[in-house]
Design a protein around this motif. Sequence first.
Motif, PDB file in Angstrom:
ATOM      1  N   ALA A 142     -22.204   5.151 -26.915  1.00  0.00           N
ATOM      2  CA  ALA A 142     -22.236   6.474 -27.538  1.00  0.00           C
ATOM      3  C   ALA A 142     -20.834   7.005 -27.776  1.00  0.00           C
ATOM      4  CB  ALA A 142     -23.023   7.438 -26.658  1.00  0.00           C
ATOM      5  N   ALA A 143     -19.926   6.801 -26.819  1.00  0.00           N
ATOM      6  CA  ALA A 143     -18.557   7.292 -26.963  1.00  0.00           C
ATOM      7  C   ALA A 143     -17.869   6.629 -28.158  1.00  0.00           C
ATOM      8  CB  ALA A 143     -17.770   7.035 -25.682  1.00  0.00           C
ATOM      9  N   LEU A 159     -23.997  23.102 -25.336  1.00  0.00           N
ATOM     10  CA  LEU A 159     -23.863  21.787 -24.718  1.00  0.00           C
ATOM     11  C   LEU A 159     -23.891  20.690 -25.771  1.00  0.00           C
ATOM     12  CD1 LEU A 159     -26.223  22.279 -21.642  1.00  0.00           C
ATOM     13  CD2 LEU A 159     -23.793  22.819 -21.891  1.00  0.00           C
ATOM     14  N   GLY A 160     -22.891  19.805 -25.726  1.00  0.00           N
ATOM     15  CA  GLY A 160     -22.739  18.808 -26.769  1.00  0.00           C
ATOM     16  C   GLY A 160     -22.321  19.495 -28.053  1.00  0.00           C
ATOM     17  N   ILE A 167     -19.128  22.660 -24.506  1.00  0.00           N
ATOM     18  CA  ILE A 167     -18.884  21.468 -23.693  1.00  0.00           C
ATOM     19  C   ILE A 167     -19.163  20.225 -24.538  1.00  0.00           C
ATOM     20  CG2 ILE A 167     -19.495  20.212 -21.593  1.00  0.00           C
ATOM     21  CD1 ILE A 167     -18.380  22.953 -20.992  1.00  0.00           C
ATOM     22  N   ASP A 168     -18.263  19.259 -24.488  1.00  0.00           N
ATOM     23  CA  ASP A 168     -18.510  17.973 -25.126  1.00  0.00           C
ATOM     24  C   ASP A 168     -17.720  16.908 -24.374  1.00  0.00           C
ATOM     25  OD1 ASP A 168     -19.746  17.334 -28.212  1.00  0.00           O
ATOM     26  OD2 ASP A 168     -18.588  15.733 -27.252  1.00  0.00           O
ATOM     27  N   GLN A 169     -18.253  15.692 -24.356  1.00  0.00           N
ATOM     28  CA  GLN A 169     -17.580  14.608 -23.651  1.00  0.00           C
ATOM     29  C   GLN A 169     -16.527  13.933 -24.511  1.00  0.00           C
ATOM     30  OE1 GLN A 169     -20.268  11.621 -22.014  1.00  0.00           O
ATOM     31  NE2 GLN A 169     -19.066  11.571 -20.143  1.00  0.00           N
ATOM     32  N   SER A 170     -16.613  14.120 -25.825  1.00  0.00           N
ATOM     33  CA  SER A 170     -15.724  13.411 -26.743  1.00  0.00           C
ATOM     34  C   SER A 170     -14.481  14.238 -27.078  1.00  0.00           C
ATOM     35  CB  SER A 170     -16.469  13.079 -28.034  1.00  0.00           C
ATOM     36  OG  SER A 170     -15.573  12.677 -29.048  1.00  0.00           O
ATOM     37  N   PRO A 171     -13.281  13.744 -26.754  1.00  0.00           N
ATOM     38  CA  PRO A 171     -12.059  14.467 -27.144  1.00  0.00           C
ATOM     39  C   PRO A 171     -11.931  14.617 -28.653  1.00  0.00           C
ATOM     40  CG  PRO A 171     -11.567  12.780 -25.489  1.00  0.00           C
ATOM     41  CD  PRO A 171     -12.982  12.546 -25.945  1.00  0.00           C
ATOM     42  N   GLN A 229     -13.915  19.665 -21.965  1.00  0.00           N
ATOM     43  CA  GLN A 229     -14.470  18.319 -21.914  1.00  0.00           C
ATOM     44  C   GLN A 229     -15.293  18.201 -20.641  1.00  0.00           C
ATOM     45  OE1 GLN A 229     -11.614  15.131 -21.883  1.00  0.00           O
ATOM     46  NE2 GLN A 229     -13.146  13.572 -22.326  1.00  0.00           N
ATOM     47  N   GLY A 230     -16.499  17.677 -20.751  1.00  0.00           N
ATOM     48  CA  GLY A 230     -17.338  17.586 -19.568  1.00  0.00           C
ATOM     49  C   GLY A 230     -18.595  16.781 -19.806  1.00  0.00           C
TER      50      GLY A 230
END
Length: 338
Positions: free
Chosen positions: A122-123, A165-166, A186-190, A212-213
Amino acid sequence: MSLFPNQTIAFDSVLAALAAAAEPTRLRLLALLAEAELTVTELVTILGQSQPRISRHLKLLAEAGLVERHREGAWVFFLAASNGAVGSLLSTILGTLAPDDATRAADRGRLAEVRQARTEQAARYFAAHAADWDKIRALHIREERVEAAIGDLIGRGPVQALLDLGTGTGRMLELLAPRAARAVGIDQSPQMLALARDRLEKAGLRNVQLRQGDIYALPVEHDRYDLVIIHQVLHYLDDPARAVREAARALRPSGRLLIIDFAPHEEESLRSEHAHRRLGFSGEEIAGLLEEAGLDMIGRRDLVPSKRDGGKLTVSLWFGRDRRVIADPIPQTNREFA
């Protein structure tokens, strides 16, 4: 003393469940499926056994009521039974297993590797497609219809604390942050956060923080937000229920959670080309996730494509509310948004 007060199980059902569980591979399967929803291919990878063998074991477990299954297009997902007396019996059986057992620890290690592979896939996808994200979202019905429905469900009132979220490219924040005292994305992708930051700066929004989280372990305090949004995110996740529970923990008493995602569909290309794990969600499934998270369903919309939308996908919106009641007004302070 009964293990299951207020619940009874027929003799034949108990016997079938115990017989099904009393085999090494099947007991390992049950322990894994109690921790994650998995496909046959993933179970083959974890256990190192053939696909026909794993499938036979799953069939026996399903017949005994110990495993639930659902099909989505070409994929079938399996999960350990969690409801009813049989679910309680299974929980008791698994609860007796030593957590440091060598076999179980090895299986958990391979499960972690499978989950990590999903995360990395996914990343890579998000990093490669960040700049085209809004175009990709155009695969479903017109965004204007979705955003109008979001506005109708949320209503016109102000929002003290908004959590997205996302957040992706930040479109939900751009749309809703102007009515909020404070907003967090919040998102995991820089790469996604960089695009969101640029968008929000151009929009002149100064009341937004981007972080980022991990959606499964949010970097925010619990009980602080009166509106949480999960927009087109759940279909990427291997554990949507966990994400909904974590979102619910961020809500204040009487806070609201809005989930926007696809209705069930059969577009397998979204898995192979766009890293989707789930092909949409039924109303019953989302209602169950909200119930499990301690939320009541207070609204739902199904946005079906019109003729001019062509063959695009139906988008559904589900609106839940935290069952807790605010006894006294909560003063708005800097700390509550920390």
